[in-house]
Scaffold this active site. Structure first.
Site, mmCIF file in Angstrom:
data_model
loop_
_atom_site.group_PDB
_atom_site.id
_atom_site.type_symbol
_atom_site.label_atom_id
_atom_site.label_comp_id
_atom_site.label_asym_id
_atom_site.label_seq_id
_atom_site.Cartn_x
_atom_site.Cartn_y
_atom_site.Cartn_z
ATOM 1 N N TYR A 1 -10.150 -1.074 -0.233
ATOM 2 C CA TYR A 1 -8.971 -0.523 -0.920
ATOM 3 C C TYR A 1 -9.191 0.958 -1.207
ATOM 4 O O TYR A 1 -8.331 1.802 -0.898
ATOM 5 C CB TYR A 1 -8.723 -1.305 -2.210
ATOM 6 C CG TYR A 1 -7.445 -0.929 -2.923
ATOM 7 C CD1 TYR A 1 -6.274 -1.627 -2.702
ATOM 8 C CD2 TYR A 1 -7.411 0.145 -3.814
ATOM 9 C CE1 TYR A 1 -5.090 -1.286 -3.360
ATOM 10 C CE2 TYR A 1 -6.245 0.500 -4.469
ATOM 11 C CZ TYR A 1 -5.092 -0.221 -4.239
ATOM 12 O OH TYR A 1 -3.930 0.141 -4.878
ATOM 13 N N LEU B 1 -2.606 -12.567 -6.749
ATOM 14 C CA LEU B 1 -1.306 -12.675 -7.421
ATOM 15 C C LEU B 1 -1.303 -11.903 -8.739
ATOM 16 O O LEU B 1 -0.467 -12.111 -9.603
ATOM 17 C CB LEU B 1 -0.948 -14.152 -7.649
ATOM 18 C CG LEU B 1 -0.883 -14.983 -6.364
ATOM 19 C CD1 LEU B 1 -0.623 -16.440 -6.695
ATOM 20 C CD2 LEU B 1 0.196 -14.459 -5.414
ATOM 21 N N ASP C 1 2.326 2.092 -3.172
ATOM 22 C CA ASP C 1 2.469 2.527 -4.578
ATOM 23 C C ASP C 1 1.551 3.695 -4.929
ATOM 24 O O ASP C 1 1.821 4.414 -5.886
ATOM 25 C CB ASP C 1 2.341 1.372 -5.571
ATOM 26 C CG ASP C 1 0.969 0.740 -5.646
ATOM 27 O OD1 ASP C 1 0.153 0.941 -4.727
ATOM 28 O OD2 ASP C 1 0.708 0.035 -6.648
ATOM 29 N N HIS D 1 0.829 -1.213 0.000
ATOM 30 C CA HIS D 1 0.000 0.000 0.000
ATOM 31 C C HIS D 1 0.864 1.265 0.000
ATOM 32 O O HIS D 1 0.487 2.287 0.554
ATOM 33 C CB HIS D 1 -1.003 -0.006 1.172
ATOM 34 C CG HIS D 1 -2.123 -0.978 0.949
ATOM 35 N ND1 HIS D 1 -3.262 -0.647 0.251
ATOM 36 C CD2 HIS D 1 -2.261 -2.283 1.294
ATOM 37 C CE1 HIS D 1 -4.058 -1.717 0.185
ATOM 38 N NE2 HIS D 1 -3.475 -2.723 0.810
ATOM 39 N N ASP E 1 1.727 -3.501 -9.694
ATOM 40 C CA ASP E 1 1.529 -4.834 -10.261
ATOM 41 C C ASP E 1 1.870 -4.856 -11.751
ATOM 42 O O ASP E 1 2.453 -5.819 -12.247
ATOM 43 C CB ASP E 1 0.086 -5.285 -10.025
ATOM 44 C CG ASP E 1 -0.284 -5.235 -8.548
ATOM 45 O OD1 ASP E 1 0.615 -5.380 -7.711
ATOM 46 O OD2 ASP E 1 -1.467 -5.036 -8.246
ATOM 47 N N GLY F 1 -8.001 -14.506 -8.711
ATOM 48 C CA GLY F 1 -8.593 -14.080 -7.449
ATOM 49 C C GLY F 1 -7.760 -14.452 -6.237
ATOM 50 O O GLY F 1 -8.232 -14.404 -5.107
ATOM 51 N N SER G 1 -3.588 -11.703 -11.341
ATOM 52 C CA SER G 1 -3.965 -12.336 -12.612
ATOM 53 C C SER G 1 -4.564 -11.305 -13.572
ATOM 54 O O SER G 1 -4.339 -11.386 -14.785
ATOM 55 C CB SER G 1 -4.941 -13.480 -12.378
ATOM 56 O OG SER G 1 -6.080 -13.026 -11.693
ATOM 57 N N SER G 2 -5.273 -10.322 -13.058
ATOM 58 C CA SER G 2 -5.868 -9.326 -13.958
ATOM 59 C C SER G 2 -4.787 -8.426 -14.559
ATOM 60 O O SER G 2 -4.852 -8.068 -15.739
ATOM 61 C CB SER G 2 -6.915 -8.486 -13.224
ATOM 62 O OG SER G 2 -6.350 -7.871 -12.099
ATOM 63 N N SER H 1 -11.327 -17.432 -23.659
ATOM 64 C CA SER H 1 -10.473 -17.981 -22.612
ATOM 65 C C SER H 1 -11.171 -19.102 -21.882
ATOM 66 O O SER H 1 -12.337 -18.967 -21.505
ATOM 67 C CB SER H 1 -10.115 -16.905 -21.601
ATOM 68 O OG SER H 1 -9.461 -17.501 -20.510
HETATM 69 C C1 GLA Z 1 -3.088 -4.119 -5.142
HETATM 70 C C2 GLA Z 1 -2.947 -2.978 -6.137
HETATM 71 C C3 GLA Z 1 -1.538 -2.392 -6.114
HETATM 72 C C4 GLA Z 1 -1.100 -2.078 -4.697
HETATM 73 C C5 GLA Z 1 -1.365 -3.245 -3.762
HETATM 74 C C6 GLA Z 1 -1.076 -2.911 -2.318
HETATM 75 O O1 GLA Z 1 -2.295 -5.196 -5.538
HETATM 76 O O2 GLA Z 1 -3.222 -3.434 -7.442
HETATM 77 O O3 GLA Z 1 -1.494 -1.251 -6.934
HETATM 78 O O4 GLA Z 1 -1.702 -0.900 -4.234
HETATM 79 O O5 GLA Z 1 -2.713 -3.691 -3.849
HETATM 80 O O6 GLA Z 1 0.277 -2.725 -2.127
#
Ligand code: GLA
Length: 364
Positions: free
Chosen positions: A209, A110, A23, A21, A157, A107, A112-113, A54
């Site tokens: 979030y 990790l 970024d 948290h 990500d 989900g 995936s999206s 898919s």
């Molecule tokens: C998710 C978001 C990232 C980041 C993390 C927390 O993975 O996609 O951008 O904020 O949560 O570090």
């Protein structure tokens, strides 16, 4: 069809080692790209139609490449969003046939999206010879996610998936948008990084979030800094609001832990690195309040079974934890997690090793 007009591209998922948290707070984060990935087979069409199929993600979809937010929902929205973002950058994106496969659990926290977004992004870049680098693709993928799909995530990500380097973690400065590979040599030292996919995905994940983002912005405004990661360690204590104080404390202490973790990683000081992982988890659990019972049980079980350290990874409210363990202890740590989950009445977790891997690119 000529080779240049079709091919196959892959993009990995990620685990974040530390710097959670941060970024969207202008801080530095330390993820790795992992050896699980999404693969897109793509070919250019003569018309402006895009088809997406898919087995793992969901129903096949068809839309016009001149798509706008709201046109395509569900999993294919990530694909449509990337094409929309690149087009809105002025890039010339052709019609495409896309087939998607993935060995990344969906989900599980990790990414995936993001892997799907990044696989599509590199495929389009190569097929249409777009003049855009990894940072540009990551920014387009983030816009796809924020403005097309409507999820307010940060940039970590996508950069992890696009810029991964085998055998390295990535020190990403999310303010400067720079990526520095740092050797991650635990395997050579007889250690394994385990993912513990809890199988939990709590309904409030997205709302939680967004709320954390707003709270961080409020704390930064109250402290008079443009990004919360720029606040000094003692600053959060001056905040009146107890919730904002805790949120800010996580951000400033996590920022320090990232610096310390980079030094521990470079020095192959695994007890120290592990301790920092566990401290990060405590901060996410108690101050940032984004953990959940399943993640806490996974982390405690892994540490109890001898892990150097463990923590939730990613956004939280479910998803996966990571644990750094001596390779000889891999099975007993996995067993300890399974036993602890059974005792709590949780479904069995999925536990597997991951390795720092290369980022997105063409594979065929
Ligand atoms: C998710 C978001 C990232 C980041 C993390 C927390 O993975 O996609 O951008 O904020 O949560 O570090």
């Amino acid at each position: 069809m000529s080779h240049a007009r079709q091919g196959r591209w892959a993009a990995p998922g990620r685990v974040n080692l530390i710097g959670e948290h941060l970024d969207y707070n202008g801080g530095s984060v330390l993820p790795i790209a992992i050896d699980r990935r999404t693969v897109v087979t793509a070919s250019v069409r003569a018309d402006s139609v895009v088809t997406v199929a898919s087995e793992s993600f969901g129903e096949p979809t068809r839309f016009d490449v001149a798509t706008e937010p709201g046109d395509v929902s569900g999993w294919a929205g990530y694909v449509a969003g990337v094409l929309w973002a690149l087009r809105s950058d002025g890039q010339d994106v052709p019609g495409l046939d896309l087939a998607v496969m993935s060995d990344l659990p969906i989900g599980a926290g990790l990414s995936s999206s993001h892997a799907l977004e990044c696989a599509v992004a590199v495929a389009v870049r190569d097929l249409a010879s777009l003049d855009v680098d990894e940072i540009g693709l990551a920014l387009a993928a983030r816009r796809a996610e924020n403005d097309y799909v409507g999820v307010p995530t940060g940039i970590m990500d996508q950069l992890a998936s696009l810029c991964g380097v085998a055998g390295h973690a990535l020190l990403i400065d999310t303010a400067a948008l720079t990526v520095r590979p740092v050797p991650a040599e635990w395997t050579a030292d007889g250690l394994t990084l385990l993912v513990i996919d809890t199988g939990a995905q709590h309904a409030h994940a997205e709302g939680g979030y967004g709320e954390r983002r707003r709270q961080c912005a409020a704390a930064a405004a109250a402290l008079g800094v443009s990004a919360l990661a720029d606040a000094a360690v003692g600053d959060p204590d001056t905040l009146d609001d107890a919730t904002l104080r805790r949120r800010a404390r996580h951000v400033v202490t996590e920022t320090v832990r990232v610096e310390q973790a980079v030094a521990a990683l470079a020095g192959r000081d695994w007890p120290r690195f592990g301790a920092l992982l566990s401290q990060s988890h405590a901060s996410l659990r108690d101050d940032f309040e984004v953990s959940c019972a399943e993640l806490d049980v996974a982390v405690d079980a892994a540490i109890g079974a001898g892990a150097f350290g463990a923590r939730m990874t990613g956004g939280g409210f479910g998803g996966s934890a990571i644990a750094l363990v001596e390779s000889a202890l891999t099975e007993s740590v996995a067993d300890a997690c399974r036993v602890a989950f059974a005792e709590q009445g949780f479904g069995p977790p999925s536990v597997f090793p991951v390795e720092p891997s290369d980022g997105a690119g063409r594979v065929a």
